[in-house]
Design a protein around this motif. Structure first.
Motif, PDB file in Angstrom:
ATOM      1  N   VAL A  47       1.003  -1.123  -0.094  1.00 13.65           N
ATOM      2  CA  VAL A  47       0.122   0.038  -0.041  1.00 13.65           C
ATOM      3  C   VAL A  47       0.932   1.102  -0.146  1.00 13.65           C
ATOM      4  O   VAL A  47       1.821   1.288   0.884  1.00 13.65           O
ATOM      5  CB  VAL A  47      -0.806  -0.035   1.279  1.00 13.65           C
ATOM      6  N   GLN A  48       0.655   2.085  -0.943  1.00 13.74           N
ATOM      7  CA  GLN A  48       1.496   3.402  -1.123  1.00 13.74           C
ATOM      8  C   GLN A  48       0.698   4.461  -0.642  1.00 13.74           C
ATOM      9  O   GLN A  48      -0.309   4.838  -1.472  1.00 13.74           O
ATOM     10  CB  GLN A  48       2.070   3.356  -2.403  1.00 13.74           C
ATOM     11  N   GLY A  49       1.122   5.150   0.394  1.00 17.27           N
ATOM     12  CA  GLY A  49       0.464   6.340   0.589  1.00 17.27           C
ATOM     13  C   GLY A  49       0.690   7.365  -0.268  1.00 17.27           C
ATOM     14  O   GLY A  49       1.827   7.649  -0.633  1.00 17.27           O
ATOM     15  N   ILE A  50      -0.170   8.151  -0.677  1.00 18.44           N
ATOM     16  CA  ILE A  50       0.117   9.542  -1.317  1.00 18.44           C
ATOM     17  C   ILE A  50      -0.359  10.993  -0.765  1.00 18.44           C
ATOM     18  O   ILE A  50      -1.343  10.587   0.138  1.00 18.44           O
ATOM     19  CB  ILE A  50      -0.714   9.359  -2.747  1.00 18.44           C
ATOM     20  N   GLY A  51       0.211  11.934  -1.023  1.00 18.38           N
ATOM     21  CA  GLY A  51      -0.100  13.080  -0.276  1.00 18.38           C
ATOM     22  C   GLY A  51      -1.310  14.092  -1.100  1.00 18.38           C
ATOM     23  O   GLY A  51      -2.071  13.485  -1.582  1.00 18.38           O
ATOM     24  N   ASP A  52      -1.293  14.942  -1.094  1.00 15.95           N
ATOM     25  CA  ASP A  52      -2.274  15.844  -1.786  1.00 15.95           C
ATOM     26  C   ASP A  52      -2.625  15.918  -3.330  1.00 15.95           C
ATOM     27  O   ASP A  52      -3.357  15.992  -3.635  1.00 15.95           O
ATOM     28  CB  ASP A  52      -2.282  17.290  -1.431  1.00 15.95           C
ATOM     29  N   ARG A  53      -1.515  15.359  -3.943  1.00 13.78           N
ATOM     30  CA  ARG A  53      -1.414  15.334  -5.284  1.00 13.78           C
ATOM     31  C   ARG A  53      -0.329  14.080  -5.962  1.00 13.78           C
ATOM     32  O   ARG A  53       0.869  14.033  -5.233  1.00 13.78           O
ATOM     33  CB  ARG A  53      -0.714  16.650  -5.845  1.00 13.78           C
ATOM     34  N   GLU A  54      -0.925  13.524  -6.505  1.00 13.31           N
ATOM     35  CA  GLU A  54       0.120  12.257  -7.391  1.00 13.31           C
ATOM     36  C   GLU A  54      -0.312  12.374  -8.962  1.00 13.31           C
ATOM     37  O   GLU A  54      -1.289  12.072  -9.308  1.00 13.31           O
ATOM     38  CB  GLU A  54      -0.363  10.924  -6.439  1.00 13.31           C
ATOM     39  N   ILE A  55       0.788  12.293  -9.467  1.00 15.09           N
ATOM     40  CA  ILE A  55       0.586  12.486 -10.949  1.00 15.09           C
ATOM     41  C   ILE A  55       1.192  11.084 -11.359  1.00 15.09           C
ATOM     42  O   ILE A  55       2.325  10.825 -11.161  1.00 15.09           O
ATOM     43  CB  ILE A  55       1.228  13.531 -11.761  1.00 15.09           C
ATOM     44  N   ARG A  56       0.563  10.197 -12.187  1.00 15.74           N
ATOM     45  CA  ARG A  56       1.011   8.892 -12.616  1.00 15.74           C
ATOM     46  C   ARG A  56       1.024   9.419 -14.247  1.00 15.74           C
ATOM     47  O   ARG A  56       0.086   9.590 -15.071  1.00 15.74           O
ATOM     48  CB  ARG A  56       0.252   7.848 -12.623  1.00 15.74           C
ATOM     49  N   ARG A  57       2.307   8.862 -14.889  1.00 18.15           N
ATOM     50  CA  ARG A  57       2.588   8.996 -16.112  1.00 18.15           C
ATOM     51  C   ARG A  57       3.166   7.654 -16.797  1.00 18.15           C
ATOM     52  O   ARG A  57       3.844   7.078 -16.208  1.00 18.15           O
ATOM     53  CB  ARG A  57       3.642   9.966 -16.550  1.00 18.15           C
ATOM     54  N   GLY A  58       2.158   7.447 -17.742  1.00 19.23           N
ATOM     55  CA  GLY A  58       2.411   5.880 -18.526  1.00 19.23           C
ATOM     56  C   GLY A  58       3.279   6.056 -19.549  1.00 19.23           C
ATOM     57  O   GLY A  58       3.947   6.918 -19.903  1.00 19.23           O
ATOM     58  N   THR A  59       4.126   4.914 -19.804  1.00 18.05           N
ATOM     59  CA  THR A  59       5.117   4.986 -20.970  1.00 18.05           C
ATOM     60  C   THR A  59       4.415   5.354 -22.145  1.00 18.05           C
ATOM     61  O   THR A  59       5.243   5.620 -23.194  1.00 18.05           O
ATOM     62  CB  THR A  59       5.627   3.463 -20.957  1.00 18.05           C
ATOM     63  N   ASN A  60       3.293   5.314 -22.519  1.00 16.04           N
ATOM     64  CA  ASN A  60       2.332   5.657 -23.595  1.00 16.04           C
ATOM     65  C   ASN A  60       1.897   7.060 -23.599  1.00 16.04           C
ATOM     66  O   ASN A  60       1.389   7.638 -24.591  1.00 16.04           O
ATOM     67  CB  ASN A  60       1.290   4.764 -24.029  1.00 16.04           C
ATOM     68  N   GLY A  61       2.448   7.890 -22.511  1.00 13.18           N
ATOM     69  CA  GLY A  61       2.191   9.373 -22.311  1.00 13.18           C
ATOM     70  C   GLY A  61       0.884   9.559 -21.583  1.00 13.18           C
ATOM     71  O   GLY A  61       0.291  10.711 -21.463  1.00 13.18           O
ATOM     72  N   LYS A  62       0.140   8.434 -21.213  1.00  9.72           N
ATOM     73  CA  LYS A  62      -1.201   8.674 -20.601  1.00  9.72           C
ATOM     74  C   LYS A  62      -0.885   9.425 -19.197  1.00  9.72           C
ATOM     75  O   LYS A  62      -0.084   9.086 -18.596  1.00  9.72           O
ATOM     76  CB  LYS A  62      -1.959   7.399 -20.411  1.00  9.72           C
ATOM     77  N   VAL A  63      -1.812  10.366 -18.826  1.00  7.66           N
ATOM     78  CA  VAL A  63      -1.576  10.957 -17.426  1.00  7.66           C
ATOM     79  C   VAL A  63      -2.895  10.655 -16.721  1.00  7.66           C
ATOM     80  O   VAL A  63      -3.912  10.995 -17.027  1.00  7.66           O
ATOM     81  CB  VAL A  63      -1.388  12.392 -17.682  1.00  7.66           C
ATOM     82  N   VAL A  64      -2.566  10.408 -15.494  1.00  8.66           N
ATOM     83  CA  VAL A  64      -3.935  10.079 -14.492  1.00  8.66           C
ATOM     84  C   VAL A  64      -3.486  10.984 -13.207  1.00  8.66           C
ATOM     85  O   VAL A  64      -2.269  10.723 -12.637  1.00  8.66           O
ATOM     86  CB  VAL A  64      -3.621   8.730 -14.057  1.00  8.66           C
ATOM     87  N   GLU A  65      -4.220  11.805 -12.713  1.00  6.37           N
ATOM     88  CA  GLU A  65      -3.789  12.724 -11.703  1.00  6.37           C
ATOM     89  C   GLU A  65      -4.876  12.308 -10.507  1.00  6.37           C
ATOM     90  O   GLU A  65      -6.050  12.025 -10.751  1.00  6.37           O
ATOM     91  CB  GLU A  65      -4.122  14.243 -11.878  1.00  6.37           C
ATOM     92  N   ILE A  66      -4.117  12.109  -9.248  1.00  3.24           N
ATOM     93  CA  ILE A  66      -4.827  11.957  -8.338  1.00  3.24           C
ATOM     94  C   ILE A  66      -4.634  13.116  -7.047  1.00  3.24           C
ATOM     95  O   ILE A  66      -3.812  13.412  -6.908  1.00  3.24           O
ATOM     96  CB  ILE A  66      -4.337  10.621  -7.555  1.00  3.24           C
ATOM     97  N   HIS A  67      -5.856  13.458  -6.831  1.00  7.11           N
ATOM     98  CA  HIS A  67      -5.943  14.719  -5.944  1.00  7.11           C
ATOM     99  C   HIS A  67      -6.688  14.447  -4.590  1.00  7.11           C
ATOM    100  O   HIS A  67      -7.742  13.878  -4.623  1.00  7.11           O
ATOM    101  CB  HIS A  67      -6.730  15.920  -6.500  1.00  7.11           C
ATOM    102  N   ARG A  68      -6.182  14.736  -3.244  1.00  5.96           N
ATOM    103  CA  ARG A  68      -6.960  14.779  -2.108  1.00  5.96           C
ATOM    104  C   ARG A  68      -7.949  15.807  -2.236  1.00  5.96           C
ATOM    105  O   ARG A  68      -7.664  16.954  -2.392  1.00  5.96           O
ATOM    106  CB  ARG A  68      -6.066  14.886  -0.913  1.00  5.96           C
ATOM    107  N   ILE A  69      -9.303  15.511  -1.753  1.00  7.60           N
ATOM    108  CA  ILE A  69     -10.310  16.490  -1.449  1.00  7.60           C
ATOM    109  C   ILE A  69      -9.834  17.317  -0.301  1.00  7.60           C
ATOM    110  O   ILE A  69     -10.279  16.728   0.646  1.00  7.60           O
ATOM    111  CB  ILE A  69     -11.742  15.939  -1.699  1.00  7.60           C
ATOM    112  N   THR A  70      -9.282  18.194  -0.284  1.00 10.02           N
ATOM    113  CA  THR A  70      -9.043  19.213   1.041  1.00 10.02           C
ATOM    114  C   THR A  70     -10.504  19.796   1.669  1.00 10.02           C
ATOM    115  O   THR A  70     -11.435  20.136   0.944  1.00 10.02           O
ATOM    116  CB  THR A  70      -8.272  20.147   0.472  1.00 10.02           C
ATOM    117  N   ASP A  71     -10.493  19.655   2.956  1.00 11.76           N
ATOM    118  CA  ASP A  71     -11.405  20.095   3.941  1.00 11.76           C
ATOM    119  C   ASP A  71     -12.947  19.427   3.527  1.00 11.76           C
ATOM    120  O   ASP A  71     -13.764  20.071   3.806  1.00 11.76           O
ATOM    121  CB  ASP A  71     -11.480  21.738   3.507  1.00 11.76           C
TER     122      ASP A  71
END
Length: 241
Positions: free
Chosen positions: A136-160
């Motif tokens: 299990v990998q904990g992530i902070g307020d923002r995590e950007i995952r970039r694929g080898t094919n250029g695909k981008v997935v952004e994960i953002h914590r909902i603050t407050d």
């Protein structure tokens, strides 16, 4: 004669339940229908799944649907929207697949411990692989995952947000779509739901995310991708008691 008896027809083979409906949203991005709605994203050399569902059975169905939509690639990451039981009970199926669980930092260590414990009652998919290491990998307020094919997935914590400190949304910039969990997208939200919707929209606005629609983990009836205009209209509608 009865089926399978002397002179009678052979018994019918048991029918297998159909898997969840899969809808293509864009290049290498698929919505896995049903409750809880999931996403499968082709990251080039692997698959990233968003949300594994409310049970081991649903988790296994999501993993199977993702591999069918994106064949011949391993599922390496599964994003957990937040650790409430109905969104985390499919994570053992994700771990059994060998995937790393990505979730909010506040609850990552607890989830690591829980998933690493033996399951002696249910006989779920992970318990059948006693030597499988859980990550299990904990992530902070923002995590950007970039694929080898250029695909981008952004994960953002909902603050407050009032729902959970680890709650995240997933943003797909190329498709201009956002996946959320427990955020109201239809009906008449109660005060707590309205607070979560407001916190989610405030996070989206602060991050300047360019989006056209939202996919709720708990689907609408009938199931659909909800346009941005409807959600913004809902945010200004009167709340229920």
């Amino acid at each position: 004669a009865p089926a399978g008896g002397p002179g009678g027809p052979p018994p019918a083979a048991p029918q297998q339940a159909a898997g969840p409906a899969v809808e293509r949203l864009g290049e290498g991005v698929f919505k896995i229908g049903g409750n809880h709605t999931a996403l499968a994203v082709d990251m080039g050399d692997h698959i990233l799944v968003v949300e594994s569902g409310q049970s081991d059975a649903r988790g296994m169905a999501v993993m199977a649907a993702a591999k069918q939509a994106i064949p011949n690639k391993p599922i390496r990451f599964v994003v957990n929207s937040h650790p409430h039981f109905d969104h985390a009970s499919g994570l053992r199926a994700a771990a059994a697949e060998g995937a790393t669980i990505l979730m909010g930092q506040a609850d990552a260590a607890t989830m690591q411990r829980l998933l690493s414990l033996p399951s002696t009652l249910s006989g779920d998919s992970l318990s059948k692989q006693p030597n499988r290491r859980v990550t299990v990998q904990g992530i902070g307020d923002r995590e950007i995952r970039r694929g080898t094919n250029g695909k981008v997935v952004e994960i953002h914590r909902i603050t407050d947000g009032p729902h959970n400190d680890s709650q995240v949304l997933v943003y797909l910039p190329a498709e201009r779509v956002i996946h959320t969990a427990d955020v109201p997208v239809a009906g008449t939200p109660n005060p707590n739901q309205r607070l979560l919707l407001s916190a989610t929209l405030a996070t989206i606005q602060r991050l300047n995310l360019q989006w056209d629609s939202m996919i709720p983990s708990h689907p609408t009836n009938p199931e659909r991708v909800v346009p941005r205009a409807e959600i913004q209209m809902l945010s200004t509608a009167p709340a229920s008691n």
